[in-house]
Design a protein around this motif. Structure first.
Motif, PDB file in Angstrom:
ATOM      1  N   CYS A  80       0.858  -1.197   0.000  1.00 61.66           N
ATOM      2  CA  CYS A  80       0.000   0.000   0.000  1.00 61.66           C
ATOM      3  C   CYS A  80       0.888   1.239   0.000  1.00 61.66           C
ATOM      4  CB  CYS A  80      -0.911   0.005   1.226  1.00 61.66           C
ATOM      5  SG  CYS A  80      -1.863   1.532   1.396  1.00 61.66           S
ATOM      6  N   VAL A  81       0.660   2.117  -0.985  1.00 63.24           N
ATOM      7  CA  VAL A  81       1.474   3.341  -1.088  1.00 63.24           C
ATOM      8  C   VAL A  81       0.704   4.562  -0.568  1.00 63.24           C
ATOM      9  CG1 VAL A  81       2.856   2.433  -2.999  1.00 63.24           C
ATOM     10  CG2 VAL A  81       0.776   3.740  -3.504  1.00 63.24           C
ATOM     11  N   HIS A  82      -0.418   4.338   0.082  1.00 64.33           N
ATOM     12  CA  HIS A  82      -1.205   5.389   0.759  1.00 64.33           C
ATOM     13  C   HIS A  82      -1.738   6.448  -0.197  1.00 64.33           C
ATOM     14  CE1 HIS A  82       0.730   3.400   4.090  1.00 64.33           C
ATOM     15  NE2 HIS A  82       1.923   3.831   3.713  1.00 64.33           N
ATOM     16  N   CYS A  83      -1.983   6.055  -1.438  1.00 68.34           N
ATOM     17  CA  CYS A  83      -2.418   7.050  -2.435  1.00 68.34           C
ATOM     18  C   CYS A  83      -3.856   7.503  -2.204  1.00 68.34           C
ATOM     19  CB  CYS A  83      -2.274   6.465  -3.844  1.00 68.34           C
ATOM     20  SG  CYS A  83      -3.341   5.027  -4.117  1.00 68.34           S
ATOM     21  N   GLY A  84      -4.687   6.650  -1.612  1.00 68.47           N
ATOM     22  CA  GLY A  84      -6.074   7.036  -1.323  1.00 68.47           C
ATOM     23  C   GLY A  84      -7.037   6.844  -2.472  1.00 68.47           C
ATOM     24  N   PHE A  85      -6.601   6.238  -3.588  1.00 68.42           N
ATOM     25  CA  PHE A  85      -7.526   6.026  -4.717  1.00 68.42           C
ATOM     26  C   PHE A  85      -8.712   5.138  -4.321  1.00 68.42           C
ATOM     27  CE2 PHE A  85      -3.893   6.966  -7.795  1.00 68.42           C
ATOM     28  CZ  PHE A  85      -4.383   8.228  -8.084  1.00 68.42           C
ATOM     29  N   CYS A  86      -8.508   4.311  -3.296  1.00 62.45           N
ATOM     30  CA  CYS A  86      -9.567   3.383  -2.897  1.00 62.45           C
ATOM     31  C   CYS A  86     -10.656   4.049  -2.070  1.00 62.45           C
ATOM     32  CB  CYS A  86      -8.959   2.231  -2.086  1.00 62.45           C
ATOM     33  SG  CYS A  86      -7.977   2.816  -0.688  1.00 62.45           S
ATOM     34  N   ARG A 108      -7.348   2.443   3.348  1.00 65.45           N
ATOM     35  CA  ARG A 108      -6.016   2.940   3.705  1.00 65.45           C
ATOM     36  C   ARG A 108      -5.859   3.015   5.218  1.00 65.45           C
ATOM     37  NH1 ARG A 108      -4.514   8.756   1.359  1.00 65.45           N
ATOM     38  NH2 ARG A 108      -6.160   9.385   2.817  1.00 65.45           N
ATOM     39  N   ILE A 129      -5.543  -0.485   6.712  1.00 64.99           N
ATOM     40  CA  ILE A 129      -4.213  -1.068   6.468  1.00 64.99           C
ATOM     41  C   ILE A 129      -3.194  -0.396   7.394  1.00 64.99           C
ATOM     42  CG2 ILE A 129      -2.365  -1.248   4.739  1.00 64.99           C
ATOM     43  CD1 ILE A 129      -4.635  -1.577   2.621  1.00 64.99           C
ATOM     44  N   CYS A 142      -7.816  -0.294  -6.327  1.00 64.48           N
ATOM     45  CA  CYS A 142      -6.404  -0.048  -5.992  1.00 64.48           C
ATOM     46  C   CYS A 142      -5.490  -0.212  -7.208  1.00 64.48           C
ATOM     47  CB  CYS A 142      -5.962  -1.021  -4.900  1.00 64.48           C
ATOM     48  SG  CYS A 142      -4.222  -0.850  -4.500  1.00 64.48           S
ATOM     49  N   PRO A 143      -4.772   0.853  -7.590  1.00 66.00           N
ATOM     50  CA  PRO A 143      -3.869   0.726  -8.746  1.00 66.00           C
ATOM     51  C   PRO A 143      -2.581  -0.027  -8.409  1.00 66.00           C
ATOM     52  CG  PRO A 143      -3.804   2.973  -7.882  1.00 66.00           C
ATOM     53  CD  PRO A 143      -4.801   2.217  -7.054  1.00 66.00           C
ATOM     54  N   SER A 144      -2.307  -0.226  -7.120  1.00 65.56           N
ATOM     55  CA  SER A 144      -1.059  -0.899  -6.721  1.00 65.56           C
ATOM     56  C   SER A 144      -1.250  -2.385  -6.482  1.00 65.56           C
ATOM     57  CB  SER A 144      -0.507  -0.254  -5.439  1.00 65.56           C
ATOM     58  OG  SER A 144      -0.289   1.114  -5.636  1.00 65.56           O
ATOM     59  N   VAL A 161      -2.973  -3.963  -4.157  1.00 64.31           N
ATOM     60  CA  VAL A 161      -2.943  -4.414  -2.756  1.00 64.31           C
ATOM     61  C   VAL A 161      -3.965  -5.543  -2.569  1.00 64.31           C
ATOM     62  CG1 VAL A 161      -3.449  -3.742  -0.360  1.00 64.31           C
ATOM     63  CG2 VAL A 161      -2.163  -2.200  -1.852  1.00 64.31           C
TER      64      VAL A 161
HETATM   65  S1  SF4 Z   1      -5.596   2.503  -3.475  1.00 62.94           S
HETATM   66 FE1  SF4 Z   1      -4.303   0.769  -2.829  1.00 62.94          FE
HETATM   67  S2  SF4 Z   1      -2.264   1.654  -2.515  1.00 62.94           S
HETATM   68 FE2  SF4 Z   1      -3.732   3.371  -2.568  1.00 62.94          FE
HETATM   69  S3  SF4 Z   1      -4.287   3.696  -0.396  1.00 62.94           S
HETATM   70 FE3  SF4 Z   1      -5.829   2.298  -1.239  1.00 62.94          FE
HETATM   71  S4  SF4 Z   1      -5.024   0.240  -0.774  1.00 62.94           S
HETATM   72 FE4  SF4 Z   1      -3.294   1.686  -0.514  1.00 62.94          FE
END
Ligand code: SF4
Ligand code: SF4
Length: 457
Positions: free
Chosen positions: A29-35, A53, A56, A90-92, A94
């Motif tokens: 998780c890169v904490h981007c907040g897209f979710c 986020r 996690i 989530c683009p990463s 997770v």
């Molecule tokens: S979109 Fe994915 S990477 Fe970004 S905060 Fe949410 S769980 Fe973390």
């Protein structure tokens, strides 16, 4: 992202060494907040710790010993629907599913739930995975009608308005025993004697040349409350050239237990299910309940540490399909489809769309029926609030999400709502009843069965 508050640890760390959430997965998780916008609890409360986020982050704090398993810590995870909308968003990449399952496993073993909370959960898990007990519990509804459940639900509140979930999870204690019982009564479906006594035939032969031999999971809720969905599944698969085997001795697949963190129970149910279907010698296992399908596809992961079962579980999971996936796999239809003039809104069950990535196949199945017009729903990725036992243990948040879904359905004005999960069917029907709408909620396979049988509309 605002700096989250981490609680002062007590003597006990949040997690012990028995399958805590994986540090490697947390660190993806890169904490981007897209979710965040796709998370139902964040949509309700705009509270960081009730977002993916935030959760996690809490897992990470728990692993580092920066927080212990306080009631507030537990509430943030109890409030999670396990809908996996965050996984889709989530683009990463997770993997939230193994993280929340490990966290819930720890919570179920180690948290100090109140006596009433434990009692209610024990009742659910002593009842729902056992169809024979469900039949006994539902017999009064068949006798007195579902209005009797409504009457008890209203009496249980003494006329008081239910608590709404305007406050985030940590600001509220766990819902009380009576409000959960009231939710159970509100959700109760109409039950016919025929449902309680229905049995799916153990073997149904393919019409014409056999293309596949398919085992059918009849499901705990499905076989007792919606046996017509199992009938329709058998009819369609046999009409499309499949032998269908519904082993009599099959039990619960363990989905409810797995999603609630009762991992040992889930493993026991998984082993028994594998055994039954392996004995039946089937090439695929068809599932018409999204929550069951998603956990059966996870058996390989669930039993990965069990040397006697790991390979068998992986091979089993590889054969599990949602029924719409099987219809897609069979390709060119063999049975003619007849016209059904219906405006249909398809609701994506989270455990089908987010957990299994099955979105297109049910829509294709519906589009293969002449006369059906699919109408879109707003916020299609948003959970209806059903989520396994969530609408029973977190009734206030679940009601808010159900009402939100029912508003979107009203806006679309369909003749029928279609969804691939019995929990969603119950939840959406209850939300429609609260709005005073007489809404038909069906499984996609029921419409395909009607079309094949030439039921006129
Ligand atoms: S979109 Fe994915 S990477 Fe970004 S905060 Fe949410 S769980 Fe973390
Ligand atoms: S599983 Fe659903 S409710 Fe839980 S964090 Fe993810 S999006 Fe939110």
């Amino acid at each position: 992202m605002s700096a989250p508050v981490v609680e002062t640890p007590r003597a006990e760390p949040a997690f012990d060494a028995n399958h805590p959430p994986s540090r490697a997965l947390i660190d993806t998780c890169v904490h981007c907040g897209f979710c965040l916008p796709s998370c139902p609890t964040y949509a309700l409360w705009s509270e960081e710790m009730d977002s993916p986020r935030g959760r996690i982050y809490l897992m990470s704090a728990g692993l580092d010993g920066r927080t212990s398993m306080t009631p507030a810590f537990v509430r943030h995870f109890d409030a999670c629907l396990g809908c996996m909308a965050c996984v889709t968003a989530c683009p990463s990449g997770v993997q939230y599913a193994p993280l929340i399952e490990a966290t819930r496993g720890q919570i179920e073993r180690r948290s100090d739930r109140s006596f009433a909370d434990r009692l209610f959960r024990s009742i659910i898990f002593a009842l729902f995975p056992y169809p024979a007990r469900m039949r006994i519990a539902l017999a009064p509804l068949a006798l007195l009608g579902r209005r009797s459940a409504e009457a008890f639900a209203v009496r249980g509140t003494s006329g008081a308005a239910p608590e709404r979930s305007a406050k985030a999870s940590a600001g509220r204690s766990a819902p009380g025993f009576l409000s959960r019982v009231r939710a159970m009564l509100e959700l109760a479906p109409p039950v016919a004697w025929r449902s309680l006594t229905a049995r799916t035939p153990e073997r149904t032969a393919a019409v014409g040349e056999r293309r596949l031999t398919i085992g059918l999971l009849t499901g705990c809720v499905q076989r007792v409350v919606f046996p017509q969905v199992n009938d329709a599944t058998v009819n369609v698969l046999s009409a499309e050239g499949c032998d269908v085997v519904a082993p009599r001795e099959q039990g619960c697949c363990g989905a409810l237990a797995l999603h609630a963190g009762r991992v040992d129970d889930a493993r026991a149910f998984a082993r028994a299910t594998i055994e039954v279907f392996d004995r039946a010698g089937v090439e695929r296992i068809a599932v018409n309940a999204a929550g069951c399908g998603s956990s059966m596809k996870e058996y390989g992961h669930l039993l990965a540490d069990d040397p006697a079962w790991a390979d068998r579980a992986r091979a089993f999971s590889a054969r599990v399909r949602d029924v719409s996936e099987i219809v897609a796999e069979l390709g060119e239809p063999r049975a003619p489809r007849h016209r059904l003039a219906l405006k249909v809104a398809y609701h994506d069950a989270c455990h089908l769309a987010h957990a299994q990535g099955v979105r297109q196949q049910p829509r294709d199945l519906l589009r293969s029926i002449p006369g059906i017009e699919l109408v879109p729903l707003a916020e299609p990725e948003m959970c209806c609030g059903s989520a396994g036992i969530y609408n029973l243990v977190e009734p206030d948040a679940a009601r808010d999400l159900g009402d939100r879904k029912a508003r979107h359905i009203d806006d679309a004005q369909p003749d029928v709502v279609v969804t691939g999960n019995p929990g969603c069917t119950l939840q959406i029907a209850a939300a429609a009843r609260r709005r005073g709408t007489a809404l038909a909620v069906r499984h996609p396979i029921e419409l395909l069965d009607e079309s094949i049988r030439g039921a006129s509309r």
